[in-house]
Design an enzyme around this catalytic site. Structure first.
Site, PDB file in Angstrom:
ATOM      1  N   GLN A 176       0.803  -1.427  -0.292  1.00  0.00           N
ATOM      2  CA  GLN A 176       0.188   0.297  -0.130  1.00  0.00           C
ATOM      3  C   GLN A 176       0.810   1.477   0.186  1.00  0.00           C
ATOM      4  O   GLN A 176       0.394   2.166  -0.304  1.00  0.00           O
ATOM      5  CB  GLN A 176      -0.889  -0.487   1.315  1.00  0.00           C
ATOM      6  N   ASN A 199       9.873  -6.570   1.853  1.00  0.00           N
ATOM      7  CA  ASN A 199       9.644  -7.972   1.079  1.00  0.00           C
ATOM      8  C   ASN A 199       8.742  -8.477  -0.210  1.00  0.00           C
ATOM      9  O   ASN A 199       8.234  -7.659  -0.410  1.00  0.00           O
ATOM     10  CB  ASN A 199       8.448  -8.557   2.352  1.00  0.00           C
ATOM     11  N   GLN A 244      25.804 -12.846   7.335  1.00  0.00           N
ATOM     12  CA  GLN A 244      23.686 -12.916   6.174  1.00  0.00           C
ATOM     13  C   GLN A 244      23.106 -13.493   6.666  1.00  0.00           C
ATOM     14  O   GLN A 244      21.718 -13.622   5.999  1.00  0.00           O
ATOM     15  CB  GLN A 244      24.820 -13.242   4.957  1.00  0.00           C
ATOM     16  N   HIS A 247      19.526 -12.093   7.715  1.00  0.00           N
ATOM     17  CA  HIS A 247      18.443 -12.110   7.137  1.00  0.00           C
ATOM     18  C   HIS A 247      17.835 -12.733   6.325  1.00  0.00           C
ATOM     19  O   HIS A 247      16.219 -11.486   6.566  1.00  0.00           O
ATOM     20  CB  HIS A 247      19.014 -10.920   4.972  1.00  0.00           C
ATOM     21  N   GLU A 298      24.867 -10.563  -5.194  1.00  0.00           N
ATOM     22  CA  GLU A 298      24.639  -9.057  -4.270  1.00  0.00           C
ATOM     23  C   GLU A 298      26.120  -8.970  -3.898  1.00  0.00           C
ATOM     24  O   GLU A 298      26.722  -7.716  -3.922  1.00  0.00           O
ATOM     25  CB  GLU A 298      23.564  -9.277  -3.153  1.00  0.00           C
ATOM     26  N   HIS A 299      26.362  -9.550  -2.657  1.00  0.00           N
ATOM     27  CA  HIS A 299      27.721  -9.555  -2.200  1.00  0.00           C
ATOM     28  C   HIS A 299      28.768 -10.609  -2.615  1.00  0.00           C
ATOM     29  O   HIS A 299      27.988 -11.740  -2.263  1.00  0.00           O
ATOM     30  CB  HIS A 299      27.689  -9.905  -0.336  1.00  0.00           C
ATOM     31  N   GLU A 384      14.767   6.773 -44.590  1.00  0.00           N
ATOM     32  CA  GLU A 384      13.696   6.927 -43.516  1.00  0.00           C
ATOM     33  C   GLU A 384      12.375   7.513 -43.891  1.00  0.00           C
ATOM     34  O   GLU A 384      10.993   6.728 -42.692  1.00  0.00           O
ATOM     35  CB  GLU A 384      13.873   7.206 -42.064  1.00  0.00           C
ATOM     36  N   HIS A 389      11.538  16.041 -42.541  1.00  0.00           N
ATOM     37  CA  HIS A 389      12.871  16.283 -41.879  1.00  0.00           C
ATOM     38  C   HIS A 389      14.275  16.425 -42.390  1.00  0.00           C
ATOM     39  O   HIS A 389      15.053  18.031 -42.129  1.00  0.00           O
ATOM     40  CB  HIS A 389      13.079  14.632 -41.248  1.00  0.00           C
TER      41      HIS A 389
END
Length: 398
Positions: A176, A199, A244, A247, A298-299, A384, A389
């Site tokens: 939300q 999450n 780690q 987490h 990630e790491h 084109e 143009h």
């Protein structure tokens, strides 16, 4: 628990929550603030009196913060600020064949930062997202984070928000909050880009609103890959793996090593954990590098004799810890960001920096164009099918 082979996929499937998140987003779009009050009470089990935290409310909450934590935040702030100031790019100008051209950098005007919360609050996440945004000179910064059980703002979060000088703090969380930042409500400002971890519901919401607002990425659980040789200390390796794992149960933690003795000693220290750790014996460090680049973690930790040389061979990683540097220090005070790409996205992007909050605008000033360039531009336009143009170009320079 130890596995000696890598899984085919990493856990990052939010498809199961998409229907629920779609309903939440639609509710916020149609009912605005009323939906936010209802969803906060229903999902967070908290009744809030106001969505936007008042200035006095923030000051009162910040005053409750432990002085040691304030000092820690102040110290981290200066270190992170120094890192991101180093990255600010200059405007660049040049010219070639009668045309002046260049790039000017402009800040994104409005951003939203999502800061997750649960059993603990994470002021470091607001530092990690807010500091590069401030260094990038973003004009308007709005923060959303779940309320405390008392219906207010966590003291550490309030302190960081005041220190950063953010425009507003909203006491809302989950899908939300993402919907509110993306579409706006009576109390929540609509922004141009949303950044921050969260999450599976938050990630699904970011995915669903990404057609109307910019996002930093869709992230999965924390990842760590360690490449270690015989010089690594098993105690440090095991500690970093366990750190780690804090987490959550879905963290993806891999040790790649060519040293049997190191592997044996690490196994002894982690074998009784319920968490699954992956240990792969490699023929040599080159094979370890090849695997790490495919994972694009990630790491990435390089516990090796010559870490800088090995780092030159790494092409896919969110953040790299060299030598005895613990990955956990990057989560707080080293300088680099802890909001990093996961699930292989490090193959195409990196962690949050000032570059996430600025955009290059290119310019050109055509003065004395040479005949070859003029003819080339008109010929390409005509080829084109853009005849006018070509006429627009030719009318000025022929």
């Amino acid at each position: 628990m130890i596995s000696y082979s890598l899984p085919n996929e990493r856990p990052n499937d939010f498809s199961r929550v998409i229907p629920v998140v779609k309903d939440i987003i639609e509710s916020v779009k149609t009912k605005g603030d009323n939906a936010l009050y209802e969803l906060t009470e229903k999902l967070d089990k908290v009744k809030i009196d106001n969505i936007k935290a008042r200035e006095e409310e923030l000051k009162t909450q910040a005053s409750k913060l432990d002085p040691k934590v304030k000092q820690a935040i102040d110290t981290a702030y200066e270190q992170l600020k120094a890192f991101h100031e180093m990255l600010v790019p200059p405007n660049i100008g040049g010219g070639y064949q009668g045309i002046s051209f260049g790039v000017i950098w402009r800040s994104i005007e409005k951003i939203g930062i999502y800061v997750p919360s649960g059993k603990y609050s994470y002021p470091s996440t607001l530092l990690m997202a807010g500091i590069p945004a401030k260094v990038a000179k973003v004009k308007e910064i709005y923060v959303a984070s779940p309320p405390t059980q008392e219906g207010t703002v966590n003291p550490a979060l309030a302190y960081v928000a005041i220190k950063l000088g953010v425009n507003e703090v909203y006491k809302i969380g989950g899908a939300q909050a993402i919907a509110a930042l993306a579409f706006g409500t009576e109390s929540v400002k609509k922004v141009y880009k949303i950044v921050g971890p969260g999450n599976v519901y938050v990630q699904a919401a970011k995915y669903l609103v990404s057609s109307v607002v910019g996002i930093d990425g869709i992230e999965g659980p924390t990842e760590l890959v360690i490449i270690a040789d015989e010089t690594a200390k098993a105690e440090y390796v095991a500690l970093d793996m366990k750190a780690q794992a804090e987490h959550g149960p879905d963290t993806y933690i891999v040790l790649l090593s060519n040293d049997d003795e190191l592997i044996r000693r690490v196994e002894e220290k982690i074998k009784n954990d319920k968490k699954i750790y992956y240990i792969i014996k490699t023929k040599n460090l080159d094979e370890a590098i090849e695997i790490a680049n495919k994972i694009a973690p990630e790491h990435l930790s390089l516990y090796v004799k010559d870490a800088y040389t090995l780092m030159d061979k790494i092409v896919n990683a969110g953040a790299i810890s060299l030598g005895n540097t613990p990955p956990a220090i990057i989560d707080y005070v080293a300088g680099p960001n802890h909001i990093l790409p996961t699930n292989g996205w490090a193959k195409i992007r990196g962690g949050i920096t000032v570059y996430d909050f600025i955009k290059p605008t290119m310019y050109a000033n055509v003065r004395d164009i040479n005949k070859q360039l003029l003819e080339a531009s008109i010929s390409l336009a005509n080829y084109e099918g853009f005849i006018i143009h070509g006429k627009s170009i030719g009318a000025r320079y022929e």
